[in-house]
Design an enzyme around this catalytic site. Sequence first.
Site, PDB file in Angstrom:
ATOM      1  CG  PHE A 117       8.109-117.262 -19.761  1.00  0.00           C
ATOM      2  CD1 PHE A 117       8.381-115.946 -20.090  1.00  0.00           C
ATOM      3  CD2 PHE A 117       6.832-117.572 -19.304  1.00  0.00           C
ATOM      4  CE1 PHE A 117       7.415-114.965 -19.965  1.00  0.00           C
ATOM      5  CE2 PHE A 117       5.855-116.593 -19.183  1.00  0.00           C
ATOM      6  CZ  PHE A 117       6.141-115.296 -19.508  1.00  0.00           C
ATOM      7  CD  GLN A 230       0.425-120.977 -12.526  1.00  0.00           C
ATOM      8  OE1 GLN A 230       0.032-120.365 -13.501  1.00  0.00           O
ATOM      9  NE2 GLN A 230       1.357-121.912 -12.603  1.00  0.00           N
ATOM     10  CG  HIS A 232       1.556-114.925 -11.824  1.00  0.00           C
ATOM     11  ND1 HIS A 232       2.562-114.030 -11.574  1.00  0.00           N
ATOM     12  CD2 HIS A 232       1.669-115.264 -13.128  1.00  0.00           C
ATOM     13  CE1 HIS A 232       3.263-113.833 -12.689  1.00  0.00           C
ATOM     14  NE2 HIS A 232       2.731-114.576 -13.653  1.00  0.00           N
ATOM     15  CG  LEU A 242      -0.273-111.136 -14.649  1.00  0.00           C
ATOM     16  CD1 LEU A 242       0.231-112.151 -13.633  1.00  0.00           C
ATOM     17  CD2 LEU A 242      -0.785-111.848 -15.889  1.00  0.00           C
ATOM     18  CD  GLU A 245       6.946-117.141 -15.530  1.00  0.00           C
ATOM     19  OE1 GLU A 245       5.989-117.420 -14.785  1.00  0.00           O
ATOM     20  OE2 GLU A 245       7.535-117.988 -16.218  1.00  0.00           O
ATOM     21  NE  ARG A 276       3.680-118.275 -14.348  1.00  0.00           N
ATOM     22  CZ  ARG A 276       2.811-117.924 -15.291  1.00  0.00           C
ATOM     23  NH1 ARG A 276       1.571-118.382 -15.256  1.00  0.00           N
ATOM     24  NH2 ARG A 276       3.164-117.107 -16.248  1.00  0.00           N
ATOM     25  CG  HIS A 340      -2.191-116.197 -12.911  1.00  0.00           C
ATOM     26  ND1 HIS A 340      -2.605-115.024 -13.497  1.00  0.00           N
ATOM     27  CD2 HIS A 340      -1.436-116.836 -13.850  1.00  0.00           C
ATOM     28  CE1 HIS A 340      -2.106-114.952 -14.735  1.00  0.00           C
ATOM     29  NE2 HIS A 340      -1.415-116.040 -14.974  1.00  0.00           N
ATOM     30  NE  ARG A 375      -1.241-121.603 -17.067  1.00  0.00           N
ATOM     31  CZ  ARG A 375      -0.649-120.426 -17.298  1.00  0.00           C
ATOM     32  NH1 ARG A 375       0.338-120.327 -18.155  1.00  0.00           N
ATOM     33  NH2 ARG A 375      -1.030-119.348 -16.633  1.00  0.00           N
TER      34      ARG A 375
END
Lengths: 562, 335
Positions: A117, A230, A232, A242, A245, A276, A340, A375
């Site tokens: 990730f 954030q 995304h 969405l 990721e 991100r 996001h 984050r």
Amino acid sequence: MAEVLQHDVLVVGAGLAGMRAAIAARAGGANTAIISKVHPVRSHSNAAQGGINAALLDRGDDWEDHAYDTIKGSDFLGDQDAIEVMCRQAGASLIDMEHMGVTFNRDDDGRLGTRAFGGQRRARTFFVGDFTGQALLHVMFEQLIKSGVQRYEEWFVTALIMEDGHAAGVMALEIRTGELHLIRAKSVILATGGCGRLFEPSTNALIVTGDGMGLVYNAGGQLMDMEMVQYHPTTLAGSGVLISEAARGEGAYLRDKDGNRFMEKYAPNMMELASRDVVSRAEQTEINGGNGVDGCVYLDCTHLGEALIMEKLSQIREIGIDLAGTDMIREPIPIRPGMHYIMGGIKTDIEGRTNLNGVYAAGECANVSVHGGNRLGANSLLDTIVFGERAGNHASEFTRRMSYPEFDINGTMNRERRRIQEMLDRPENGDRWSAIRRDMGESMNRNVAVFRNEEGIEETIDDLHQLRRRYENVPVHNKGKNFNTDLIFALELGYMLDCADTIAVGALDRKESRGAQFRTDYPERNDEEWLHHIVLTKGDGGPVTSELPVTITKWTPEERKY
Amino acid sequence: MDVTIRVKRQDPDAEGERRLPYWQEYPVTIADNATVLDALIQIREDDDGTLSLRCSCRSAICGSCAMRINGHAGLACKTIANTVVQDGVITVEPAGVMPVVKDLVVNFDLFWEKIEAVDPFLKHMGREPEGEYIVSNDAMLHLSGVTACIMCGACVSDCTVLEVDPTFLGPAALAKAYRFTADPRDGDSDGVSMERLWALSEPTGVWDCTRCNECVQACPKGVAPMDRIMAIREQAIQQGYTNNNGARHTDAFTDSVGHSGRLDELRLPIKSVGGFTNMPALMDYMPVAFRALRRGKVPPIAHKNVENVEAVRRLFRQLEPNPPEPQVSNNSPFG
């Protein structure tokens, strides 16, 4: 008058953080109830797709590595004591969830499998296909059923009752009947999620309206780092839904209109798996520079093969087919950065306590400051479970030897009833909540997005003043009692406007670029002047800002490169 | 695209006409790739604030917006409007089986009661391992096909048994139950959930399904509840839970066809209830038997074999020593 309900610990919000808190408080012996404006399994924790991070020692991983990645991801704004708590606890919390029944994907030996990730140097993201949040949420609900926690499902909290600086309960509307109830409590845990719907578009569900943040702010509590929003990197063209990721975690590429993997210009080492904020900025730079198509760049999964996509990314493939008419097995899908998550929220300590006595917060609505300026993917599920549990434990212990705060129950009840009746009685002309919310969302997304500057933010602050005036007369067309969503949406809009104010004021205040806050007029990070949190409280003319130092334990801020 | 959304509305709390269901038509202009939910949200936001519906995620994960679209249950957020429009109209009704709270909002109490009735949480006998349970990825992937259920209620809405018999556990709860009976971590050390299989074999359980397949059609997540119900039947029979009408029916069916090549419709119901010793159940058949008699529909008392019965029996013999593989993976959690 309806009977007065009372509980030692009352949890508001039944997503992962709320349910975890309620289960912990009940296990600690407290008379516990949970209240949610939707049924628990409809909560927005569902939408977390990619996974949950944990450094498992028996895999040769180290919680300190996870902590460092998280701190670097936060652009050194995260509080390192809280990050240490989260990363140390991660393994045990993960195994707890597995024992409860989560069907995590496995490796060849039958042990928990991992995927890579963003922003992390090793694969430590545990997952259930691409619907990890849903899998966790449903299992947590199973445990809630087992726990004996009292549930108020489809009840909407309209006010937090404070007496003498201490939480005393909430006022809540039973949506199915339209009945207004007063619930007394010795402590209130807010786990109401983020406030994404005040941006338009947003990946967030329609219920994500900043209720808990608004409740605390209006009760005199502190919000913190609200400017850290954030975007995304991969949200679907059009609907803004969405795309996990996990796609990039499994090896997908980002390409510009000519097929170039543009991330090599921005993050030559981590490429598509940079953090991100970095990836979203890169995409927006390409799009603004004319290298996109219709405001989008491409997420290319075609080289991953049908088998992998069907096993690990099947839900997002379906979304692409349903909502964009594109099958990711065969062609790249158009994506763009989209609002996001909010790193900011109700300021808490590592036990979930806010500055208001007896009020706790956990999950996205809270800011214990594990995410700081940005984050990492798959740290949010972890945050909800670790800090939900801690808040529940602490609240249970805290209420053990105290009695219910006394206050004027009838007076409180009547005041709230009058306030809501006045909304229902307003004349039907005037802008509806939907128009005001859309204008707010567009203004926020125009000026308080990936790239920001003083002029734009001030324009939005002006817009918000206008919108608030329009909101004061917002009509409610539905006058009925049962399932009056028209009334609920009008009330939610109030919370959203409060949150929007604090986001815009925070963004204007922070004159540097850090994490998700990128100021084109202050493009550098400035640790000398801005390595601190921005606290926002409600003043007469809007949010008032103050500073709090960042807690640094052993990782000194350094230049951030991926 | 211009389209008329025809909504079945009702406000059971209202005075007067609106207490009863009525139809309201909303002409809307929507994008070509808009979902039915997009259209309904547009109506609620721009035209009519009194229209009530549940919705949240817009991406088929929260399970809020199940409703009947052109007569069949599905998620409004997963249904592209232009694929269901008929002569410029899309008809939208609340989900079935459950009572209407208002407009497209139904009362889910029945749904959740049934979920809670199957003890919907992992029950592992014996000690938990220190780390994670060691189980195969295939077993987890198989379960994830079931835990993909978002509890939207589309299957319950269109279940033809629940429509007439509210005691049936129904497709969602039984699929949820299967999620445990097929979990190698649930039950004893071999992953067998004996208590669950016993309870699910009782009346209101798996044998009450009529295999109409509506739930499979309605499910927006590919969970295929009916297939899970059939798999539980298989698991239960394997564990010896055959002392019930359903299992006996299955046996009697197999015996009859295996012996004579055709169904002995006279003896089938008798064998299903456990033979002549079960007089109360046989007495229950009497009214049906009399009606059949009056209309000349009683099956022949002498049951004859089909012409080439040996071929059928040969087929059965071939199958017998190697019964078909169960559709269930019951891997031990310890190996």
